[in-house]
Design an enzyme around this catalytic site. Sequence first.
Site, PDB file in Angstrom:
ATOM      1  N   CYS A 113       0.818  -1.225   0.000  1.00 42.94           N
ATOM      2  CA  CYS A 113       0.000   0.000   0.000  1.00 42.94           C
ATOM      3  C   CYS A 113       0.850   1.272   0.000  1.00 42.94           C
ATOM      4  O   CYS A 113       0.326   2.371  -0.167  1.00 42.94           O
ATOM      5  CB  CYS A 113      -0.942  -0.001   1.195  1.00 42.94           C
ATOM      6  SG  CYS A 113      -1.978  -1.469   1.245  1.00 42.94           S
ATOM      7  N   HIS A 257      -2.984   7.029   2.576  1.00 47.96           N
ATOM      8  CA  HIS A 257      -3.500   5.753   2.068  1.00 47.96           C
ATOM      9  C   HIS A 257      -4.859   5.509   2.723  1.00 47.96           C
ATOM     10  O   HIS A 257      -5.020   5.663   3.932  1.00 47.96           O
ATOM     11  CB  HIS A 257      -2.506   4.651   2.409  1.00 47.96           C
ATOM     12  CG  HIS A 257      -3.055   3.284   2.231  1.00 47.96           C
ATOM     13  ND1 HIS A 257      -3.722   2.910   1.086  1.00 47.96           N
ATOM     14  CD2 HIS A 257      -3.061   2.197   3.048  1.00 47.96           C
ATOM     15  CE1 HIS A 257      -4.102   1.652   1.208  1.00 47.96           C
ATOM     16  NE2 HIS A 257      -3.716   1.202   2.388  1.00 47.96           N
ATOM     17  N   ASN A 287     -10.249  -0.265   0.673  1.00 46.26           N
ATOM     18  CA  ASN A 287      -8.796  -0.116   0.596  1.00 46.26           C
ATOM     19  C   ASN A 287      -8.327  -0.659  -0.755  1.00 46.26           C
ATOM     20  O   ASN A 287      -8.351  -1.859  -0.988  1.00 46.26           O
ATOM     21  CB  ASN A 287      -8.167  -0.891   1.764  1.00 46.26           C
ATOM     22  CG  ASN A 287      -6.653  -0.869   1.756  1.00 46.26           C
ATOM     23  OD1 ASN A 287      -6.031  -0.521   0.759  1.00 46.26           O
ATOM     24  ND2 ASN A 287      -6.064  -1.261   2.870  1.00 46.26           N
TER      25      ASN A 287
HETATM   26  N1  COA Z   1     -17.557  -8.644  11.319  1.00 47.16           N
HETATM   27  C1  COA Z   1     -17.859  -8.938  12.586  1.00 47.16           C
HETATM   28  N2  COA Z   1     -16.950  -9.296  13.496  1.00 47.16           N
HETATM   29  C2  COA Z   1     -15.675  -9.361  13.110  1.00 47.16           C
HETATM   30  C3  COA Z   1     -15.259  -9.071  11.800  1.00 47.16           C
HETATM   31  C4  COA Z   1     -16.268  -8.703  10.888  1.00 47.16           C
HETATM   32  N3  COA Z   1     -16.007  -8.411   9.615  1.00 47.16           N
HETATM   33  N4  COA Z   1     -13.929  -9.201  11.705  1.00 47.16           N
HETATM   34  C5  COA Z   1     -13.506  -9.585  12.914  1.00 47.16           C
HETATM   35  N5  COA Z   1     -14.555  -9.678  13.764  1.00 47.16           N
HETATM   36  C6  COA Z   1     -14.570 -10.053  15.151  1.00 47.16           C
HETATM   37  C7  COA Z   1     -13.360 -10.875  15.552  1.00 47.16           C
HETATM   38  O1  COA Z   1     -13.543 -12.240  15.231  1.00 47.16           O
HETATM   39  C8  COA Z   1     -13.306 -10.637  17.026  1.00 47.16           C
HETATM   40  O2  COA Z   1     -14.261 -11.479  17.633  1.00 47.16           O
HETATM   41  P1  COA Z   1     -13.930 -12.189  19.048  1.00 47.16           P
HETATM   42  O3  COA Z   1     -13.710 -11.043  19.997  1.00 47.16           O
HETATM   43  O4  COA Z   1     -15.158 -12.973  19.303  1.00 47.16           O
HETATM   44  O5  COA Z   1     -12.705 -12.992  18.793  1.00 47.16           O
HETATM   45  C9  COA Z   1     -13.809  -9.212  17.189  1.00 47.16           C
HETATM   46  O6  COA Z   1     -14.485  -8.895  15.971  1.00 47.16           O
HETATM   47  C10 COA Z   1     -12.684  -8.230  17.407  1.00 47.16           C
HETATM   48  O7  COA Z   1     -11.647  -8.554  16.472  1.00 47.16           O
HETATM   49  P2  COA Z   1     -10.433  -7.578  16.235  1.00 47.16           P
HETATM   50  O8  COA Z   1      -9.573  -8.149  15.163  1.00 47.16           O
HETATM   51  O9  COA Z   1      -9.792  -7.248  17.535  1.00 47.16           O
HETATM   52  O10 COA Z   1     -11.216  -6.306  15.713  1.00 47.16           O
HETATM   53  P3  COA Z   1     -10.679  -4.863  15.526  1.00 47.16           P
HETATM   54  O11 COA Z   1     -11.403  -3.913  16.377  1.00 47.16           O
HETATM   55  O12 COA Z   1      -9.181  -4.808  15.592  1.00 47.16           O
HETATM   56  O13 COA Z   1     -11.111  -4.563  14.023  1.00 47.16           O
HETATM   57  C11 COA Z   1     -10.041  -4.495  11.902  1.00 47.16           C
HETATM   58  C12 COA Z   1     -10.616  -5.391  12.989  1.00 47.16           C
HETATM   59  C13 COA Z   1      -9.475  -5.379  10.808  1.00 47.16           C
HETATM   60  C14 COA Z   1     -11.170  -3.636  11.350  1.00 47.16           C
HETATM   61  C15 COA Z   1      -8.947  -3.583  12.514  1.00 47.16           C
HETATM   62  O14 COA Z   1      -8.030  -4.380  13.246  1.00 47.16           O
HETATM   63  C16 COA Z   1      -8.204  -2.812  11.493  1.00 47.16           C
HETATM   64  O15 COA Z   1      -8.746  -1.922  10.877  1.00 47.16           O
HETATM   65  N6  COA Z   1      -6.896  -3.093  11.323  1.00 47.16           N
HETATM   66  C17 COA Z   1      -6.114  -2.465  10.261  1.00 47.16           C
HETATM   67  C18 COA Z   1      -6.408  -3.190   8.967  1.00 47.16           C
HETATM   68  C19 COA Z   1      -5.876  -2.475   7.767  1.00 47.16           C
HETATM   69  O16 COA Z   1      -6.193  -1.341   7.562  1.00 47.16           O
HETATM   70  N7  COA Z   1      -5.085  -3.183   6.972  1.00 47.16           N
HETATM   71  C20 COA Z   1      -4.541  -2.685   5.762  1.00 47.16           C
HETATM   72  C21 COA Z   1      -3.413  -1.792   6.051  1.00 47.16           C
HETATM   73  S1  COA Z   1      -2.650  -1.315   4.574  1.00 47.16           S
END
Ligand code: COA
Length: 399
Positions: A113, A257, A287
């Site tokens: 990215c 980004h 994204n």
């Molecule tokens: N819908 C519902 N629940 C979801 C889910 C979805 N699409 N994706 C994950 N969950 C659940 C998980 O399984 C977890 O459940 P649990 O507590 O029962 O295990 C819970 O939500 C929390 O998961 P977590 O990974 O801690 O969530 P989060 O608050 O960190 O949000 C992202 C997840 C991916 C949105 C967040 O981590 C994020 O934005 N990270 C950066 C990703 C990114 O931008 N990547 C590209 C960079 S270039």
Amino acid sequence: MKYAHIIGWGKYLPQRVLTNQEISKTVDTTHEWIVARTGIHERRIAGTRETTATLAFEAAARALFVAGLHPSDVELIIVATSTPESIFPATACQVQDYLGATRAGAFDLSAACSGFVYALSMASNAITSGAAQNAVVIGAETMSRVLDWQDRGTCILFGDGAGAVVLEGSSIPGGVLASTLRSDGSGGDLLRLPAVYHNPVPILGGEFSQNGHHKNTISMKGRQVFRFATNVISDSVQDVLRDAQLSIDDVDLIIPHQANVRIIETAAKRLKLPVERFFINVARTGNTSAASIPIALCDAVDAGLLHPDDNVVFVGFGGGLSWAASVVKWDVTPPDLSLPDREWGRVRYVLARGRSRLRQLGRHVASFVEGSPTPDARLRERIRPDGRGRTHGRGAKKR
Ligand code: COA
């Protein structure tokens, strides 16, 4: 002293919109969850006849049109992508062919990215060093093809699209003022997309079979990526401004980004800036990895947010880990482009396709008429693979 100015920009998004509601029919998620955690409402998905190269071409053709630059005058094409159709030929070479950019060097750049900002920096250096007079810099991705659509942690995030800018050298100060590029390979496992080439080498037996099963889809440790991203946005904006001898108050717009609204909001707080100073369009695109910054730039121009003499900062971050920022003095007023002109502009690309087909035909004919490139029949006889017919040298037949 030469300066690399942005003189053209263009984007292309595929027609098909994929909403959160549609995704929630196949994986356990909801529109509300996705919006609350990411700010994403929908993303675009490339059609079956579209590839990363065709998206890149569409964006580049629009950028050249805005720049008023003929494709045959283009000297360098860089495509930043993590989703090339092939390892080689490079997507950039395909774009070169579609454009009919007959004098251009072309290569792909892989920095996930951060790729667009890396490519912008490389192209700017080529221009300021005098190696090229102009360059087309493209970010293009078909992320939908490398997602595990059963993984709700990643499939909700990404989308397809392409954006491009045209850079041109000038003695007038301005353009790309400074860039900083950084990486940290120790975090490579946080965001991964394995390559496709994991074939065994059968003639060497089992020990040369490749290293296990690789799923060719994105895997991500979301929380750690989130923390990394919020840290590096603020660090790299400060670094690049220091290099350009500017302060944060000199910045008119930051185009980050487009990964996630929460990442951008957190970075804005760290920089003690109102979030309005950041351009955000991730709600409608998702994204799009290396394509996100040039697509956002086009949307910012369309929204009338960039004016001559503005300082705009691009900041990218992602797999690698990698991150990068550029500060650009924006010094163009968007030209008034009428639709008939745009349509006329496409004619040359139809001609470029024809030219490409003719070159292919020419190669077939030459290969048929000239036969093997081995100079004469006697030499061909000597180097037959079974060794029969050799008259001297190692493996020659004893007479
Ligand atoms: N819908 C519902 N629940 C979801 C889910 C979805 N699409 N994706 C994950 N969950 C659940 C998980 O399984 C977890 O459940 P649990 O507590 O029962 O295990 C819970 O939500 C929390 O998961 P977590 O990974 O801690 O969530 P989060 O608050 O960190 O949000 C992202 C997840 C991916 C949105 C967040 O981590 C994020 O934005 N990270 C950066 C990703 C990114 O931008 N990547 C590209 C960079 S270039």
